[in-house]
Design an enzyme around this catalytic site. Structure first.
Site, mmCIF file in Angstrom:
data_model
loop_
_atom_site.group_PDB
_atom_site.id
_atom_site.type_symbol
_atom_site.label_atom_id
_atom_site.label_comp_id
_atom_site.label_asym_id
_atom_site.label_seq_id
_atom_site.Cartn_x
_atom_site.Cartn_y
_atom_site.Cartn_z
ATOM 1 N N ASN A 1 103.227 11.596 34.550
ATOM 2 C CA ASN A 1 103.844 10.917 35.690
ATOM 3 C C ASN A 1 105.267 10.535 35.279
ATOM 4 O OD1 ASN A 1 104.574 9.321 37.823
ATOM 5 N ND2 ASN A 1 103.097 7.690 37.420
ATOM 6 N N LYS B 1 107.528 9.151 37.119
ATOM 7 C CA LYS B 1 108.057 7.972 37.830
ATOM 8 C C LYS B 1 109.494 8.296 38.279
ATOM 9 C CE LYS B 1 104.817 5.353 35.118
ATOM 10 N NZ LYS B 1 104.389 4.113 34.526
ATOM 11 N N HIS C 1 98.895 3.974 42.740
ATOM 12 C CA HIS C 1 99.447 3.639 41.420
ATOM 13 C C HIS C 1 99.841 2.163 41.377
ATOM 14 C CE1 HIS C 1 102.026 3.485 37.916
ATOM 15 N NE2 HIS C 1 101.374 4.558 37.499
ATOM 16 N N GLU D 1 93.941 2.680 35.172
ATOM 17 C CA GLU D 1 95.162 2.281 34.481
ATOM 18 C C GLU D 1 95.294 0.758 34.534
ATOM 19 O OE1 GLU D 1 98.275 5.677 34.427
ATOM 20 O OE2 GLU D 1 98.502 4.633 36.314
ATOM 21 N N GLY E 1 103.226 0.913 30.284
ATOM 22 C CA GLY E 1 104.589 0.747 29.782
ATOM 23 C C GLY E 1 104.754 -0.384 28.787
ATOM 24 N N SER F 1 99.964 3.393 28.362
ATOM 25 C CA SER F 1 100.403 3.498 26.965
ATOM 26 C C SER F 1 99.674 4.573 26.158
ATOM 27 C CB SER F 1 100.329 2.135 26.265
ATOM 28 O OG SER F 1 101.222 1.234 26.903
#
Ligand code: 13P
Length: 239
Positions: free
Chosen positions: A6, A8, A88, A157, A163, A193
């Site tokens: 992903n 982003k 998400h 997630e 992150g 992560s």
């Protein structure tokens, strides 16, 4: 195994092209049979995929219309996009999408036969509030979602792991995936992560069918390394 990147709001169109060239060559040179999906930004959807699927990070649930700043079905179809990320945590918590909007999006793109990578996950305070509170929170993220949809992939997630460099323990990932497995037979990905150093061990866990990777997947070589780790695991997991 299903390995997803992903991007982003990262990478230009040119950078995405260079990235795809590396990943597609790697997948064909190594006879990778796993599903590899890349979610680039809207501006880089114009790719003619060979052996890697291109998905979109978001879409508005209409064919077209007066929805400034959004991208709808007609524009996605022009690029042959049939895979979408929905729910998400950054869209839930930063953009402020509600479960109702997410469910509408899900229904619309399911009717269009998209492969849907549907994300769920708890903020830290929910995890710290104990198992019951956390599971109730995650349960609510399934409101309006058809867990029997045949082209569904679920990504767990945890918000606090995205992150941050933090990940739940392997035991915690397994416990959560075990609970999800009781609800659906859809493939279950872990995200938050994931990096070269932990991807293999996470994918080896029971009921983990792949990973959804953000920052560590921005390096094409690292992403290829994670794809190789997935391929290696197939024999062990009997896939
Ligand atoms: P990171 O891998 O950067 O933690 O992001 C995970 C993610 O949000 C993938 O969708």
């Amino acid at each position: 195994m299903i390995i997803c990147a992903n991007f982003k709001a990262n990478k230009t169109r040119q950078e995405t092209r260079a990235y795809m060239a590396v990943v597609e060559s790697f997948v064909s040179a190594n006879d990778i049979s796993d599903t590899v999906i890349v979610f680039p930004p809207f501006t880089a959807l114009d790719h003619d995929p060979r052996n890697v699927l291109i998905g979109v990070q978001n879409g508005y649930p209409v064919a077209n219309g007066a929805f400034t700043g959004e991208i709808a079905l007609e524009q996605l179809e022009e690029f042959g996009i049939k895979t979408i990320l929905i729910g998400h945590s950054e869209r839930r918590h930063i953009i402020g999408e509600t479960q109702e909007q997410i469910a509408q999006k899900f229904q619309f793109f399911a009717e269009q036969g998209f492969v849907i990578v549907y994300c769920v996950g708890e903020p830290l305070e929910m995890r710290e509030a104990g198992e019951d509170v956390m599971m109730t929170y995650i349960e609510r993220q399934f409101e309006g979602i058809d867990l029997a949809y045949p082209d569904l992939i679920i990504a767990y997630e945890p918000v606090w792991a995205i992150g941050t460099g933090l990940t739940p323990s392997n035991q915690d990932i397994e416990a959560l995936h075990h609970a999800l497995r009781a609800k659906t037979s859809a493939p279950l990905l872990y995200g938050g992560s994931v990096k070269v150093e932990n991807a293999g061990e996470i994918m080896a866990l029971e009921n983990v069918d792949g990973v959804l990777v953000g920052s560590a997947a921005l390096s094409a070589n690292d992403f290829c390394d994670m794809i190789a780790q997935a391929a290696e695991l197939n024999t062990q997991k009997g896939e």
